[in-house]
Design a protein around this motif. Structure first.
Motif, mmCIF file in Angstrom:
data_model
loop_
_atom_site.group_PDB
_atom_site.id
_atom_site.type_symbol
_atom_site.label_atom_id
_atom_site.label_comp_id
_atom_site.label_asym_id
_atom_site.label_seq_id
_atom_site.Cartn_x
_atom_site.Cartn_y
_atom_site.Cartn_z
ATOM 1 N N HIS A 119 4.359 -0.536 -4.652
ATOM 2 C CA HIS A 119 4.378 -1.623 -3.746
ATOM 3 C C HIS A 119 4.781 -0.980 -2.420
ATOM 4 C CE1 HIS A 119 6.729 -4.550 -1.720
ATOM 5 N NE2 HIS A 119 6.240 -5.374 -2.092
ATOM 6 N N GLY A 120 4.491 -1.614 -1.395
ATOM 7 C CA GLY A 120 4.856 -1.363 -0.033
ATOM 8 C C GLY A 120 4.495 -2.328 0.972
ATOM 9 N N PHE A 121 4.995 -2.374 2.150
ATOM 10 C CA PHE A 121 4.681 -3.281 3.214
ATOM 11 C C PHE A 121 4.865 -2.409 4.555
ATOM 12 C CE2 PHE A 121 9.211 -3.702 2.671
ATOM 13 C CZ PHE A 121 9.666 -3.885 3.778
ATOM 14 N N VAL A 122 4.053 -3.231 5.480
ATOM 15 C CA VAL A 122 4.211 -2.600 6.839
ATOM 16 C C VAL A 122 4.614 -4.164 7.823
ATOM 17 C CG1 VAL A 122 2.015 -2.796 7.616
ATOM 18 C CG2 VAL A 122 3.455 -1.399 8.949
ATOM 19 N N THR A 123 5.631 -3.713 8.460
ATOM 20 C CA THR A 123 6.082 -4.934 9.495
ATOM 21 C C THR A 123 5.222 -5.178 10.615
ATOM 22 O OG1 THR A 123 8.484 -4.335 8.902
ATOM 23 C CG2 THR A 123 7.928 -5.859 10.771
ATOM 24 N N LEU A 124 4.436 -6.285 10.644
ATOM 25 C CA LEU A 124 3.434 -6.619 11.694
ATOM 26 C C LEU A 124 4.201 -7.221 12.995
ATOM 27 C CD1 LEU A 124 0.675 -7.914 9.608
ATOM 28 C CD2 LEU A 124 1.160 -5.541 10.352
ATOM 29 N N SER A 125 5.303 -7.949 12.755
ATOM 30 C CA SER A 125 6.003 -8.675 13.769
ATOM 31 C C SER A 125 6.944 -7.915 14.505
ATOM 32 C CB SER A 125 6.762 -10.138 13.221
ATOM 33 O OG SER A 125 7.648 -9.759 12.160
ATOM 34 N N GLU A 126 7.715 -8.278 15.392
ATOM 35 C CA GLU A 126 8.638 -7.331 15.988
ATOM 36 C C GLU A 126 9.680 -6.739 15.056
ATOM 37 O OE1 GLU A 126 8.585 -5.948 19.181
ATOM 38 O OE2 GLU A 126 6.531 -6.787 18.991
ATOM 39 N N THR A 127 10.201 -7.851 14.162
ATOM 40 C CA THR A 127 11.321 -7.533 12.984
ATOM 41 C C THR A 127 10.712 -8.334 12.113
ATOM 42 O OG1 THR A 127 12.592 -9.075 13.982
ATOM 43 C CG2 THR A 127 13.038 -7.157 15.005
ATOM 44 N N ALA A 128 11.102 -7.983 10.668
ATOM 45 C CA ALA A 128 10.946 -8.696 9.571
ATOM 46 C C ALA A 128 12.197 -8.648 8.789
ATOM 47 C CB ALA A 128 9.665 -8.414 8.982
ATOM 48 N N THR A 129 12.582 -9.684 7.864
ATOM 49 C CA THR A 129 13.515 -9.632 6.995
ATOM 50 C C THR A 129 12.925 -9.897 5.742
ATOM 51 O OG1 THR A 129 15.237 -10.461 8.348
ATOM 52 C CG2 THR A 129 15.959 -10.523 6.094
ATOM 53 N N PHE A 130 13.051 -8.840 4.964
ATOM 54 C CA PHE A 130 12.082 -8.938 3.576
ATOM 55 C C PHE A 130 13.013 -8.780 2.385
ATOM 56 C CE2 PHE A 130 9.488 -6.575 0.203
ATOM 57 C CZ PHE A 130 8.408 -7.191 0.449
ATOM 58 N N PHE A 131 12.792 -9.793 1.338
ATOM 59 C CA PHE A 131 13.370 -9.923 0.317
ATOM 60 C C PHE A 131 12.882 -9.908 -1.130
ATOM 61 C CE2 PHE A 131 15.330 -13.112 -2.692
ATOM 62 C CZ PHE A 131 16.627 -12.751 -2.793
ATOM 63 N N TYR A 132 13.576 -9.305 -2.017
ATOM 64 C CA TYR A 132 12.947 -9.277 -3.471
ATOM 65 C C TYR A 132 13.789 -9.331 -4.462
ATOM 66 C CZ TYR A 132 13.539 -4.208 -2.293
ATOM 67 O OH TYR A 132 13.922 -2.952 -1.757
ATOM 68 N N LYS A 133 13.368 -9.922 -5.503
ATOM 69 C CA LYS A 133 14.123 -9.956 -6.868
ATOM 70 C C LYS A 133 13.516 -8.907 -7.776
ATOM 71 C CE LYS A 133 15.205 -14.588 -7.837
ATOM 72 N NZ LYS A 133 16.708 -14.318 -7.158
ATOM 73 N N CYS A 134 14.127 -8.332 -8.579
ATOM 74 C CA CYS A 134 13.741 -7.305 -9.418
ATOM 75 C C CYS A 134 14.301 -7.431 -11.017
ATOM 76 C CB CYS A 134 14.323 -5.942 -9.082
ATOM 77 S SG CYS A 134 13.985 -5.366 -7.437
ATOM 78 N N ASP A 135 13.341 -7.489 -11.668
ATOM 79 C CA ASP A 135 13.776 -7.785 -13.154
ATOM 80 C C ASP A 135 14.346 -6.399 -13.816
ATOM 81 O OD1 ASP A 135 11.602 -5.800 -13.766
ATOM 82 O OD2 ASP A 135 10.650 -7.206 -15.297
ATOM 83 N N ASN A 136 14.629 -5.408 -13.071
ATOM 84 C CA ASN A 136 15.386 -4.264 -13.777
ATOM 85 C C ASN A 136 16.196 -3.738 -12.708
ATOM 86 O OD1 ASN A 136 16.143 -2.372 -15.736
ATOM 87 N ND2 ASN A 136 14.126 -1.575 -16.156
ATOM 88 N N TYR A 137 17.303 -2.901 -12.859
ATOM 89 C CA TYR A 137 18.149 -2.235 -11.930
ATOM 90 C C TYR A 137 17.492 -1.109 -11.462
ATOM 91 C CZ TYR A 137 21.374 -5.429 -14.091
ATOM 92 O OH TYR A 137 21.793 -6.754 -14.670
ATOM 93 N N TYR A 138 17.959 -0.952 -10.120
ATOM 94 C CA TYR A 138 17.378 0.407 -9.378
ATOM 95 C C TYR A 138 18.001 1.702 -9.847
ATOM 96 C CZ TYR A 138 17.172 3.986 -5.738
ATOM 97 O OH TYR A 138 16.935 5.307 -5.239
#
Length: 182
Positions: A119-138
């Protein structure tokens, strides 16, 4: 909530029913029972993460290996990103498929990325706040990834490569064809 199938097995776009009026808006961002009914998948989220990025920041393509694999439900709280998932499950009928979508604070869409997908993403706006829920610990020992500009995946990140801001770690990730999955 509407669940839209993607070209990756068990990867879904979630489109909430948004209630708007003069006060603002309200929507249910996740309902485990409804998600299971619509997808046949049962997930138990155990960790929430949030990042803030400037325009052009590309984070990815990341995944965790083995017992530490994670499914993620991702969304944008502020701004706009191009979000990308890649199926790296060798036994999957959609192995090697890439799915891209725009997630933004305005469209309220979410993407469910199953275990076994990068998974990955690129920010297209001036800034972005990205949130994610995970089903396993990092687990830092299980951290892995694929180089963002892999020629076999041929991902159009919809932003000029000279404008991308990428961590040193993400610039030296292996190519898709060189993956060794545990």
């Amino acid at each position: 909530m509407q669940v839209v199938e993607t070209n990756i097995k068990d990867c879904y776009e979630l489109v909430p029913r948004v209630f708007e009026d003069q006060r603002g808006y309200f929507f249910e961002s996740f309902n485990q029972k409804r998600f299971a009914e619509l997808t046949g998948l049962m997930v138990n989220f155990v960790q929430d993460n949030q990042s803030f990025s400037s325009k052009g920041v590309l984070r990815g393509l990341h995944y965790q290996k083995g017992e530490s694999a994670q499914a993620k439900l991702v969304r944008v709280l502020q701004g706009k990103v191009l979000d990308v998932a890649v199926d790296i499950r060798k036994d999957s009928p959609t192995y090697g498929n890439v799915f891209k979508t725009i997630l933004s604070a305005e469209n309220h869409r979410q993407l469910f990325v199953p275990r076994g997908c990068a998974h990955g993403f690129v920010t297209l706006s001036e800034t972005a706040t990205f949130f994610y829920k995970c089903d396993n610990y990092y687990d830092p020992k299980a951290e892995a990834g694929i180089i963002y500009n892999d020629p076999n995946l041929n991902i159009d990140w919809e932003i000029n490569e000279s404008e991308l801001i990428i961590s040193e770690k993400d610039q030296v990730l292996p190519r898709f064809k060189d993956l060794i999955l545990n």
